[in-house]
Motif scaffolding. Sequence first.
Motif, short mmCIF file in Angstrom:
data_model
loop_
_atom_site.label_atom_id
_atom_site.label_comp_id
_atom_site.label_asym_id
_atom_site.label_seq_id
_atom_site.Cartn_x
_atom_site.Cartn_y
_atom_site.Cartn_z
N UNK A 161 -25.35 -25.63 18.36
CA UNK A 161 -26.19 -24.79 17.50
C UNK A 161 -25.56 -24.63 16.12
N UNK A 162 -26.37 -24.32 15.12
CA UNK A 162 -25.83 -24.14 13.78
C UNK A 162 -24.91 -22.93 13.73
N UNK A 163 -24.01 -22.93 12.76
CA UNK A 163 -23.12 -21.80 12.55
C UNK A 163 -23.90 -20.70 11.83
N UNK A 208 -27.98 -15.13 13.47
CA UNK A 208 -27.92 -16.24 12.51
C UNK A 208 -27.48 -15.80 11.12
N UNK A 209 -27.74 -14.53 10.78
CA UNK A 209 -27.36 -14.03 9.47
C UNK A 209 -28.43 -14.18 8.40
N UNK A 210 -29.56 -14.79 8.73
CA UNK A 210 -30.62 -15.03 7.74
C UNK A 210 -31.63 -13.89 7.64
N UNK A 262 -34.48 -16.99 12.06
CA UNK A 262 -33.81 -18.09 12.76
C UNK A 262 -34.78 -19.20 13.16
N UNK A 263 -36.05 -18.88 13.29
CA UNK A 263 -37.03 -19.86 13.74
C UNK A 263 -37.18 -21.00 12.74
N UNK A 276 -30.61 -17.70 18.52
CA UNK A 276 -31.64 -16.70 18.84
C UNK A 276 -30.99 -15.33 18.84
N UNK A 277 -31.78 -14.27 18.67
CA UNK A 277 -31.20 -12.93 18.60
C UNK A 277 -30.57 -12.50 19.92
N UNK A 278 -29.64 -11.58 19.81
CA UNK A 278 -29.03 -10.97 20.99
C UNK A 278 -29.80 -9.70 21.28
#
Length: 129
Positions: free
Chosen positions: A36-38, A62-64, A75-76, A83-85
């Motif tokens: 997965x992306x960082x 994701x931080x976005x 994140x989508x 994906x969110x926690x």
Amino acid sequence: MNTLVTKLDHKWTSLTLRQPWKTAMAGYKVQLSTLPPEPVVPSKKPFKVALVGGKRYSWCTCGHSKNQPFCNGAHKTKAQGLSPLRFVPEKDATVWLCGCKYSNNPPYCDGTHKQDFIVSATLHEQTDS
């Protein structure tokens, strides 16, 4: 048996050599990594949040998200693979949620933002897209 193997090897070799490699691979999209992306670093400090016990929350991984520290679905499109926690606190509490996205105890801050790799990281700038 050697004759059979030789005949099969010859047939396989001749069939394989007749098919150019480019033709076999044409139209295929190759993904080089399945990791997965960082996450990006939206904040170098944690967020103080009053949580309601029994309520479900989605912490952005994701931080976005423009709704930090919570997920807004960014994140989508910007961090597919993350994906969110989702979590539900047992009781009402005021907590510090991680802002750097590298906590070893997500979604809670564990002080990771004080490490050199976060201190020297570039903050992610939110865009309208």
